[in-house]
Design an enzyme around this catalytic site. Structure first.
Site, PDB file in Angstrom:
ATOM      1  N   GLY A  79       0.811  -1.214   0.000  1.00  0.00           N
ATOM      2  CA  GLY A  79       0.000   0.000   0.000  1.00  0.00           C
ATOM      3  C   GLY A  79       0.845   1.264   0.000  1.00  0.00           C
ATOM      4  N   THR A  80       1.916   1.259   0.761  1.00  0.00           N
ATOM      5  CA  THR A  80       2.753   2.463   0.860  1.00  0.00           C
ATOM      6  C   THR A  80       3.308   2.848  -0.510  1.00  0.00           C
ATOM      7  OG1 THR A  80       3.329   1.916   3.133  1.00  0.00           O
ATOM      8  CG2 THR A  80       4.817   3.418   1.972  1.00  0.00           C
ATOM      9  N   ASN A 157      -7.909   4.175   8.494  1.00  0.00           N
ATOM     10  CA  ASN A 157      -7.289   3.003   9.103  1.00  0.00           C
ATOM     11  C   ASN A 157      -7.423   2.979  10.624  1.00  0.00           C
ATOM     12  OD1 ASN A 157      -5.453   5.193   8.169  1.00  0.00           O
ATOM     13  ND2 ASN A 157      -4.091   4.245   9.670  1.00  0.00           N
ATOM     14  N   GLN A 187      -7.579  -0.078   3.546  1.00  0.00           N
ATOM     15  CA  GLN A 187      -8.419  -0.666   4.603  1.00  0.00           C
ATOM     16  C   GLN A 187      -9.787  -1.083   4.077  1.00  0.00           C
ATOM     17  OE1 GLN A 187      -7.717  -1.380   7.849  1.00  0.00           O
ATOM     18  NE2 GLN A 187      -5.638  -0.597   7.760  1.00  0.00           N
ATOM     19  N   SER A 207      -3.786  -3.308  -0.686  1.00  0.00           N
ATOM     20  CA  SER A 207      -2.642  -4.025  -0.118  1.00  0.00           C
ATOM     21  C   SER A 207      -3.073  -5.441   0.277  1.00  0.00           C
ATOM     22  CB  SER A 207      -2.135  -3.259   1.105  1.00  0.00           C
ATOM     23  OG  SER A 207      -1.084  -3.955   1.726  1.00  0.00           O
ATOM     24  N   HIS A 209      -1.698  -7.634   2.656  1.00  0.00           N
ATOM     25  CA  HIS A 209      -1.618  -8.195   4.019  1.00  0.00           C
ATOM     26  C   HIS A 209      -2.765  -7.787   4.932  1.00  0.00           C
ATOM     27  CE1 HIS A 209       0.150  -4.775   6.487  1.00  0.00           C
ATOM     28  NE2 HIS A 209       0.325  -4.313   5.274  1.00  0.00           N
ATOM     29  N   THR A 245      11.847  -6.842 -11.161  1.00  0.00           N
ATOM     30  CA  THR A 245      11.311  -8.199 -11.320  1.00  0.00           C
ATOM     31  C   THR A 245      10.134  -8.399 -10.371  1.00  0.00           C
ATOM     32  OG1 THR A 245      13.481  -8.989 -11.949  1.00  0.00           O
ATOM     33  CG2 THR A 245      11.909 -10.661 -11.210  1.00  0.00           C
ATOM     34  N   CYS A 333       1.616   2.072  12.594  1.00  0.00           N
ATOM     35  CA  CYS A 333       2.742   2.941  12.242  1.00  0.00           C
ATOM     36  C   CYS A 333       2.842   4.155  13.162  1.00  0.00           C
ATOM     37  CB  CYS A 333       2.629   3.384  10.792  1.00  0.00           C
ATOM     38  SG  CYS A 333       0.963   3.829  10.355  1.00  0.00           S
TER      39      CYS A 333
HETATM   40  N1  PLP Z   1      -2.951   3.094   3.625  1.00  0.00           N
HETATM   41  C1  PLP Z   1      -3.718   2.689   4.646  1.00  0.00           C
HETATM   42  C2  PLP Z   1      -5.087   3.299   4.829  1.00  0.00           C
HETATM   43  C3  PLP Z   1      -3.249   1.718   5.530  1.00  0.00           C
HETATM   44  O1  PLP Z   1      -4.016   1.329   6.553  1.00  0.00           O
HETATM   45  C4  PLP Z   1      -1.956   1.168   5.326  1.00  0.00           C
HETATM   46  C5  PLP Z   1      -1.389   0.182   6.281  1.00  0.00           C
HETATM   47  O2  PLP Z   1      -1.693   0.202   7.439  1.00  0.00           O
HETATM   48  C6  PLP Z   1      -1.204   1.609   4.223  1.00  0.00           C
HETATM   49  C7  PLP Z   1      -1.737   2.567   3.406  1.00  0.00           C
HETATM   50  C8  PLP Z   1       0.151   1.045   3.946  1.00  0.00           C
HETATM   51  O3  PLP Z   1       0.043  -0.243   3.381  1.00  0.00           O
HETATM   52  P1  PLP Z   1       1.282  -1.268   3.459  1.00  0.00           P
HETATM   53  O4  PLP Z   1       1.389  -1.702   4.883  1.00  0.00           O
HETATM   54  O5  PLP Z   1       0.890  -2.377   2.524  1.00  0.00           O
HETATM   55  O6  PLP Z   1       2.473  -0.526   2.974  1.00  0.00           O
END
Ligand code: PLP
Length: 390
Positions: A79-80, A157, A187, A207, A209, A245, A333
């Site tokens: 996601g990041t 989140n 989310q 994302s 996970h 890759t 985070c």
């Molecule tokens: N965006 C939101 C709303 C999230 O909740 C998160 C992860 O907690 C992310 C982005 C980041 O995703 P990733 O952990 O896959 O980098």
């Protein structure tokens, strides 16, 4: 035959907003791509072709869940990266200089605001209302002649509040079709009915996970015809927008997780909401004074964020863990920082009170919730007794 039941754990896991257990079926689907089917999707021999096919099948699975075509899905490292690629990549590709986003975006998006400012652009952060939902009209009012990007998350989140991205998308398409509309749906993905065309987004981040897939893989929907600059240079993978890759086992696992999460999605959502409501009802009946952070109704089916007045979140977390309940005081985070998170401050919390985020998943059972209630009922009064009087 893979045993899909959760291993009997000595703890109740209600931190699924941070991450989820990788489903054993997902792990099983991934394994051959580490060992027998290890080819590079760019190789032209049979082994490479096998991996290429797996990646393309995974792309079709993710595209179907998002409501787009497979060639509009780009795989990323999570996601990041998808957030950064969308906001920074769209800003770089545009001639605009201004960015609009809500003040409760995830740090992966908010940090792009700092980056835009450092590169000479301007950013308007739109405040959410005290219920944790942004007023669509406030977002639209912030759009200017030189606005390049508007970023609004589908659901938050920390407090799970669902944002009016469909209204914002429709109005932008009508009044400012050139503005790049980005939605972070990390989310919301599979927790909310989300069709990227219906919300009229140019890009959407998801994302793996968060939905019982592996960590380190995600995807960006990029609407056909929309251009973004890559963040890194290299080969021509992922249409050259995301060279490198491909993480084939991760991508295969992500697609399997999507398949499992969408198989019975409405029943899963109803079940999660019912368990979440049972937890809330117990908390409100037995542990007053409490208040719910974020709107009571317009929130994700798996999210509760409760302020246990008179207790301290940090103390609560440690005491709950000692009794076998894992949850968090905000986003994973944010956990190293002190004081209310930017999201809790945005909805008016001034002190680091006893706010806990309790997040469920498809794997959460009724027994988990009953045990969580029992632990909370024992721990919260003790934590309150330990807190200094305000
Ligand atoms: N965006 C939101 C709303 C999230 O909740 C998160 C992860 O907690 C992310 C982005 C980041 O995703 P990733 O952990 O896959 O980098």
């Amino acid at each position: 035959m893979v045993d899909r039941s959760a291993p009997s754990q000595p703890f109740v896991y209600l931190d699924n907003g941070a991450t989820t257990r990788t489903d054993p079926v997902v792990v099983e689907a991934m394994l051959p791509y580490f060992t027998e089917r290890f080819g590079n999707p760019s190789s032209i021999h049979a082994l490479g072709a096998r991996s290429r096919r797996a990646v393309e099948e995974a792309r079709a699975e993710v595209a179907a869940a998002l409501g787009c075509d497979p060639d509009e899905v780009l795989f990323t490292s999570g996601g990041t990266e998808a957030d950064n690629l969308a906001v920074r990549g769209a800003w770089n590709a545009s001639r605009g200089s201004h960015v609009v986003m809500t003040n409760i975006e995830h740090p992966a998006v908010l940090s792009c605001a700092e980056w835009v400012r450092a590169h000479g652009g301007e950013v308007t952060l739109v405040d959410v209302e005290p219920n944790g939902i942004v007023d669509a009209d406030h977002v639209l009012a912030a759009v200017r002649e030189d606005t390049a990007v508007v970023a609004v998350m589908a659901a938050n989140n920390e407090i799970g509040t669902v944002q009016p991205v469909d209204r914002i998308g429709a109005a932008l398409r009508q009044k400012h079709p050139e503005v790049f509309f980005f939605v972070d749906a990390v989310q919301a993905f599979t927790k909310l009915a989300l069709d990227v065309r219906a919300i009229r987004a140019d890009a959407v981040a998801v994302s793996s996970h968060k939905i019982h897939g592996p960590k380190g893989v995600g995807a960006l929907y990029l609407r056909r015809g929309r251009r973004i600059e890559p963040l890194q240079s290299g080969g021509s993978q992922e249409r050259g927008v995301r060279p490198g890759t491909e993480n084939v086992p991760g991508i295969v696992g992500f697609a399997k997780a999507v398949e499992l999460a969408t198989r019975d999605v409405e029943a899963d959502r109803r079940r999660m909401a019912a368990l979440r409501n049972r937890l809330l009802e117990a908390v409100e009946t037995h542990l007053q004074p409490v208040s719910l952070n974020g709107d009571r109704h317009r929130r994700l089916c798996n999210n509760l964020n409760v302020n246990f007045h008179g207790a301290r979140a940090e103390v609560l977390l440690h005491m709950l863990e000692a009794e076998g309940l894992y949850c968090s005081s905000g986003a994973a985070c944010h956990s190293q920082k002190r004081g209310p998170s930017h999201v809790l401050r945005a909805i008016g919390l001034r002190r680091d009170e006893g706010s806990l985020r309790l997040t469920l998943s498809r794997h959460t059972t009724e027994a988990d919730i009953e045990r969580a209630i029992d632990i909370l009922r024992r721990v919260v009064p003790r934590a309150r007794a330990m807190a200094p009087a305000h």
